[in-house]
Design an enzyme around this catalytic site. Structure first.
Site, short mmCIF file in Angstrom:
data_model
loop_
_atom_site.label_atom_id
_atom_site.label_comp_id
_atom_site.label_asym_id
_atom_site.label_seq_id
_atom_site.Cartn_x
_atom_site.Cartn_y
_atom_site.Cartn_z
N CYS A 147 9.80 61.14 29.08
CA CYS A 147 8.70 59.64 28.05
C CYS A 147 8.90 60.36 26.82
CB CYS A 147 7.92 58.99 28.48
SG CYS A 147 7.51 57.46 26.91
N HIS A 170 12.30 51.19 32.46
CA HIS A 170 11.30 52.06 31.51
C HIS A 170 11.35 51.31 30.58
CE1 HIS A 170 9.76 56.18 30.94
NE2 HIS A 170 9.79 55.41 29.50
N GLU A 171 12.12 51.45 30.01
CA GLU A 171 12.11 50.96 28.32
C GLU A 171 11.19 49.45 28.53
OE1 GLU A 171 12.16 52.89 26.05
OE2 GLU A 171 13.76 54.20 26.61
#
EC number: 3.5.1.88
Length: 167
Positions: A91, A133-134
């Protein structure tokens, strides 16, 4: 275009739940372009607005090796999930940290494009992982918070040590 400052974990602003985008104007278009520039410069494949301290439901993404498949998700919502997969994630908000996270193998997402036009997309593989994830970021969740408490503590210690070395 401008490079934006990426917030780093454990910055509390990363835990802000993003609000819906309601106005599709020139300022939003500029924000999208700046986010792409920032993501490419940082060598990322996805960037949520929350990561650049803009708390609206906006994600930019490009998982292609050639960096020529820009995707914009505004007000995204996962409407279906299927299967399970484990993938080592990293990330831009947690630089240098990678760990395995369990996610759905396939997702169906509803969103709007940069002009506000609604669309649906079925995704699997890296794209499905990146979408999940986003969207976590838009909901105030950083990927390391999906790990065990012990791993989270180790990561925080590692980041604090790194911060001291950079002072």
């Amino acid at each position: 275009m401008a490079l934006l400052n990426i917030l780093h974990y454990p910055d509390e602003r990363l835990h802000t739940v993003a609000k819906p985008v309601e106005v599709f104007d020139a300022a939003l278009q500029q924000q999208i372009d700046d986010m792409f520039e920032t993501m490419y410069e940082a060598k990322g494949i996805g960037l949520a607005a929350t990561q650049v301290d803009y708390h609206r439901r906006l994600v930019v993404m490009d998982i292609s090796e050639e960096r020529d498949e820009r995707r914009v998700f505004i007000n995204p919502e996962i409407v279906e999930k299927d299967g399970e997969t484990v993938y080592e994630e990293g990330c831009l908000s947690v630089p240098g940290i990678y760990d395995k996270v369990t996610r759905a193998e396939r997702v169906k997402v509803k969103a709007q494009d940069r002009d506000g036009k609604p669309f649906e997309l079925e995704a699997d593989g890296l794209l499905a992982i990146c979408i999940q994830h986003e969207l976590d970021h838009l909901n105030g969740v950083v990927f390391v918070e999906r790990l065990s408490q012990m791993k989270q503590q180790r990561i925080k210690t590692k980041l604090k040590k790194r911060e001291k070395q950079n002072m």
